[in-house]
Design an enzyme around this catalytic site. Structure first.
Site, PDB file in Angstrom:
ATOM      1  N   HIS A  83       0.843  -1.197   0.000  1.00 45.69           N
ATOM      2  CA  HIS A  83       0.000   0.000   0.000  1.00 45.69           C
ATOM      3  C   HIS A  83       0.875   1.242   0.000  1.00 45.69           C
ATOM      4  O   HIS A  83       2.089   1.190   0.230  1.00 45.69           O
ATOM      5  CB  HIS A  83      -0.960   0.001   1.200  1.00 45.69           C
ATOM      6  CG  HIS A  83      -0.276   0.038   2.546  1.00 45.69           C
ATOM      7  ND1 HIS A  83       0.206   1.196   3.117  1.00 45.69           N
ATOM      8  CD2 HIS A  83      -0.008  -0.955   3.432  1.00 45.69           C
ATOM      9  CE1 HIS A  83       0.723   0.924   4.296  1.00 45.69           C
ATOM     10  NE2 HIS A  83       0.624  -0.383   4.512  1.00 45.69           N
TER      11      HIS A  83
ATOM     12  N   CYS B 219       3.113  -4.848   7.033  1.00 44.97           N
ATOM     13  CA  CYS B 219       2.747  -4.582   5.638  1.00 44.97           C
ATOM     14  C   CYS B 219       3.863  -3.803   4.938  1.00 44.97           C
ATOM     15  O   CYS B 219       4.780  -3.293   5.591  1.00 44.97           O
ATOM     16  CB  CYS B 219       1.434  -3.814   5.567  1.00 44.97           C
ATOM     17  SG  CYS B 219      -0.017  -4.834   5.897  1.00 44.97           S
TER      18      CYS B 219
END
Length: 542
Positions: free
Chosen positions: A444, A463
């Site tokens: 992301h 992440c």
């Protein structure tokens, strides 16, 4: 305890052993396979051997005719060169097989009852070596429980029994074993580097560079400068045009900057203590690091595909690879040491524009809740919505309706969920890449753009934050008629969450390579940020 009996018969029905030759089982093998022993040598794949010879009536497959004896000698040559793959020839019974083959210079000796025990041992060792070597080439030599598990399925069937019979019957033992080889830049680059560093070790051309004050442009040092020149020349960083000078000139400064860049050091061109330590690193340590990373490449599929994305955690870098060419490179932010990014393989299946962030309970508990209690406007200022209920019964709860100080911390998670709304403030940035995996990790963007200016970028909860999410989205969507960057930007301005499914999923590999050949054609070394090299080395020493 299991007894494995083998009796050998020649093609002309001449018995070679009047009584079966027993071999007794011993210790369990890697990944919980029982081991047996042939002579004084431990056999790894005894369960597979037992099944293999039971199915084939305990008849020999190697010691069958003169041609197969020649295949055995050729296979021994391949085993003896296992070090070129970062493997150990001694793991495949090389000394024992070599000694036994020396006993059977003439095939007729194999059928001599007086040598039955040696024949049985040779047969077992050759088959075990074939099974073990091919397994290690195909999927690595590290036990499953000690490796990163998100890439390879240990239950994947290699069909080694069928492969061995076909290889022997077709006389292609070497060709079929070589078929496991990797031909991508990751593996070939490391393999070439390993060979070169072993050559340096054999030449014993690695004199210690003495300690001393830092050296910079214009400095003189008749002792250390020639040694630095020699070291950098051996590593390919320094061209010998000005070799022999006793002062730190511009050529030497440029060479040291390249060395520093390759070793993830500040490229100052100065001989600092940290750079001196890297220059003096013992060759056995470097060789072992290259072997470790060759092993990690074997944990990946042999064929990565024509089009894929590679994220390397220690280098904080993402590469887009297509037809063996690197089309795009960008920086990434990975997990902190206490929240490490896992190693895994997945397929990017969708792109989410203007994503909302469903904040994990652990992050709410450990990080957000103390801030909520301190600041009554924290949720509002950070665009975080509190939700209760499920499905169609979901509703928004106003923060002032909750007594934040009067509840046990974990009670919140029985009643409430926390969602950060889409926008430039969102922790996921404006784009998220959906790639189903067991760890609930995804790529992301991020509003914290400053982090990409840091050399060490381990800041996330696991992440992977990407530097150029818009360019990456355009690439994976691969739809210039509907999703050019301009149209992606226009959709982002709408501020509504939108999910776009990919017509063709893109493979993603998140790896942990502390050394790799990069797009500049140079071998780079990276910090072992999660200490995985050290842990793997400890496993190998057991």
């Amino acid at each position: 305890m299991l007894l494995l009996f083998m009796s050998f018969f020649s093609a002309c029905q001449t018995a070679v052993v009047s009584r079966p030759e027993p071999t007794a089982p011993r210790i369990p093998a890697a990944d919980a396979l029982p081991r047996i022993s042939a002579s004084d040598t431990t056999i790894l794949a005894s369960a597979l051997l037992n099944k293999f010879y039971h199915v084939h009536g305990y008849a020999p497959v190697w010691l069958k005719n003169t041609g197969r004896m020649e295949l055995a000698r050729a296979f021994l040559g391949m085993l003896e060169s296992a070090a070129a793959e970062g493997l150990r020839p001694e793991d495949y019974h090389c000394p024992e097989i070599k000694a036994l083959l020396r006993c059977f210079t003439d095939y007729s000796l194999v059928r001599n009852p007086a040598l039955a025990s040696q024949a049985v041992t040779l047969e077992l060792l050759l088959t075990d070596a074939f099974f073990a070597f091919n397994t290690h080439l195909a999927m690595g030599r590290t036990p499953w429980k000690a490796r990163d598990r998100g890439i390879h399925d240990p239950q994947a069937r290699l069909r080694l029994e069928t492969l061995l019979l076909r290889a022997l019957s077709q006389g292609k033992i070497l060709e079929m074993t070589r078929a496991w080889g990797r031909n991508d830049f990751l593996y070939l680059g490391l393999k070439s580097a390993l060979q070169y560093y072993r050559t340096l070790a054999d030449r014993n051309a690695w004199p210690l560079i003495p300690n001393g004050p830092a050296l910079k442009l214009g400095d003189q040092d008749p002792v250390r400068i020639p040694l630095v020149q020699k070291r950098l020349s051996a590593l390919g960083d320094y061209q010998a045009a000005s070799a022999g000078t006793l002062y730190w000139d511009e050529n030497l400064q440029a060479a040291l900057k390249q060395f520093q860049t390759r070793h993830y050091l500040p490229p100052t061109g100065r001989l600092t203590p940290g750079t001196l330590k890297a220059l003096n690193r013992p060759l056995p340590d470097i060789i072992r690091q290259l072997e470790i990373n060759l092993e990690r490449r074997r944990w990946l599929p042999p064929d990565l595909g024509a089009r894929y994305i590679l994220v390397n955690i220690p280098s904080y870098q993402l590469q887009v690879i297509e037809n063996r060419s690197t089309l795009m490179t960008m920086k990434v932010v990975v997990g902190k040491k206490r929240h490490p990014t896992p190693v895994f393989a997945a397929n990017i299946e969708a792109v989410v524009l203007n994503p909302a962030w469903r904040i994990p309970q652990q992050i709410v508990h450990q990080e957000k809740l103390p801030l909520i209690r301190q600041d009554p406007f924290f949720l509002e200022n950070n665009h975080i919505t509190v939700l209760a209920g499920w499905g169609e019964d979901t509703f928004i709860v106003e923060p002032w309706q909750i007594d934040w100080s009067d509840m046990a911390e974990w009670d919140y998670f029985k009643q409430y969920r926390f969602r950060q709304e889409p926008g430039p403030w969102n922790a996921l940035g404006r784009i998220k890449f959906v790639m189903p995996n067991p760890y609930d990790v995804y790529l992301h963007g991020t509003p914290q753009r400053r982090l990409f200016r840091e050399p060490d970028r381990a800041f996330s909860h696991g992440c992977i934050r990407v530097e150029k999410p818009l360019a990456l989205a355009e690439y994976v969507l691969n739809d210039p008629y509907n999703w050019k960057q301009e149209w992606l930007r226009e959709t982002l301005r709408l501020a509504d969450e939108e999910t776009i499914d990919l017509a063709q999923p893109v493979p993603l590999y998140v790896t942990y390579m502390t050394s790799a050949l990069e797009t500049d054609g140079l071998l780079h070394f990276y910090p072992d940020i999660y200490r995985k090299d050290k842990k793997l080395l400890a496993v190998w020493k057991q």
